[in-house]
Design an enzyme around this catalytic site. Structure first.
Site, PDB file in Angstrom:
ATOM      1  N   GLU A  46      -7.318   0.541   3.964  1.00  0.00           N
ATOM      2  CA  GLU A  46      -6.490  -0.669   3.850  1.00  0.00           C
ATOM      3  C   GLU A  46      -7.353  -1.836   3.369  1.00  0.00           C
ATOM      4  OE1 GLU A  46      -4.239  -3.948   6.648  1.00  0.00           O
ATOM      5  OE2 GLU A  46      -4.573  -1.943   7.485  1.00  0.00           O
ATOM      6  N   ARG A  50      -6.773 -10.661   1.184  1.00  0.00           N
ATOM      7  CA  ARG A  50      -7.241 -11.923   1.765  1.00  0.00           C
ATOM      8  C   ARG A  50      -8.302 -12.588   0.908  1.00  0.00           C
ATOM      9  NH1 ARG A  50      -8.028 -10.111   8.121  1.00  0.00           N
ATOM     10  NH2 ARG A  50      -6.023  -9.029   8.332  1.00  0.00           N
ATOM     11  N   THR A  74      -2.172  -7.044   4.394  1.00  0.00           N
ATOM     12  CA  THR A  74      -1.751  -8.449   4.286  1.00  0.00           C
ATOM     13  C   THR A  74      -0.726  -8.624   3.164  1.00  0.00           C
ATOM     14  OG1 THR A  74      -4.060  -8.944   4.882  1.00  0.00           O
ATOM     15  CG2 THR A  74      -2.609 -10.813   4.556  1.00  0.00           C
ATOM     16  N   LYS A 134       3.430  -1.117  12.340  1.00  0.00           N
ATOM     17  CA  LYS A 134       2.156  -1.688  12.771  1.00  0.00           C
ATOM     18  C   LYS A 134       2.443  -2.695  13.890  1.00  0.00           C
ATOM     19  CE  LYS A 134      -1.134  -5.120  10.962  1.00  0.00           C
ATOM     20  NZ  LYS A 134      -1.620  -5.760   9.722  1.00  0.00           N
TER      21      LYS A 134
END
Length: 216
Positions: A46, A50, A74, A134
């Site tokens: 993952e 960011r 994200t 999640k």
């Protein structure tokens, strides 16, 4: 037109006990990092959106490390999902959930792990067909005790707790029947990346295999 994902969220969750949460600031680190994690038995990567370099890092991993499965973390908008798919991502992870993000991931053929922190958010995601979720931020939102409580009403949901998960508390989460894996950043320490200590990252990835659940 929607594209059927070639990968399911459950497959992403069941590949290894831990999905590394990766923040990359340097494209030069992307490929050696991915190779180090794969060498330690961790393939689902993952890469969080960011940093300005995130998409280029995904492209490099997808191109040069075929054994790895690149995911985008994200993911907060349809545009994020589309950009991630174009960069070679095969799954997406979001900090929260909206129907727009869910639709965009389906349209792009991305398996999605939507972020939830409340019962209402779980119900929203389930209404849109998502049952692998999640739990974020896991520790701050109630930790293992919250997941135990959800095991009754949401008996048909599997979770990947992320946020505050460490090698010390990961076993507590993984012992729960509704937890398929955890997400953690400890596999990719910033100092190890800065020093190019890829052997240390391989060792950290290898150590997570001891957390594997027998049921998986």
């Amino acid at each position: 037109m929607s594209v059927t994902p070639t990968l399911t969220a459950l497959q992403v969750m069941q590949d290894a006990p831990v999905i590394p949460v990766i923040v990359l600031h340097d494209v030069a680190h992307a490929v050696p990092l991915a190779r180090a994690l794969v060498a330690g038995g961790v393939r689902m990567l993952e890469v969080t959106l960011r940093t300005p370099q995130a998409l280029a890092c995904m492209e490099a991993i997808a191109r040069d490390v075929p054994e790895a499965v690149v995911g985008a973390g994200t993911v907060r908008s349809a545009a994020d999902a589309q950009a991630a798919a174009l960069a070679g991502a095969r799954f997406a992870v979001s900090p929260g959930y909206t129907s727009a993000v869910g639709r965009a991931c389906r349209d792009a053929g991305l398996a999605l792990l939507p972020g939830v922190a409340t019962g209402s958010e779980i119900m929203h995601a389930q209404e849109d067909g998502y049952t692998e979720l999640k739990f974020f931020p896991a520790l701050q939102a109630g930790g293992a005790a919250m997941l135990k409580a959800w095991g009754g009403p949401f008996f048909d949901v599997r979770f990947c707790p992320t946020g505050g998960v460490t090698p010390q508390n990961a076993p507590d989460f993984l012992a729960l029947p509704n937890v398929a894996c955890v997400g953690g950043s400890w596999l990719v320490p910033a100092d190890a990346m800065a020093q190019g200590d890829w052997a240390r990252i391989t060792q950290l990835a290898r150590e997570t295999q001891a957390l594997r659940k027998i049921s998986l």
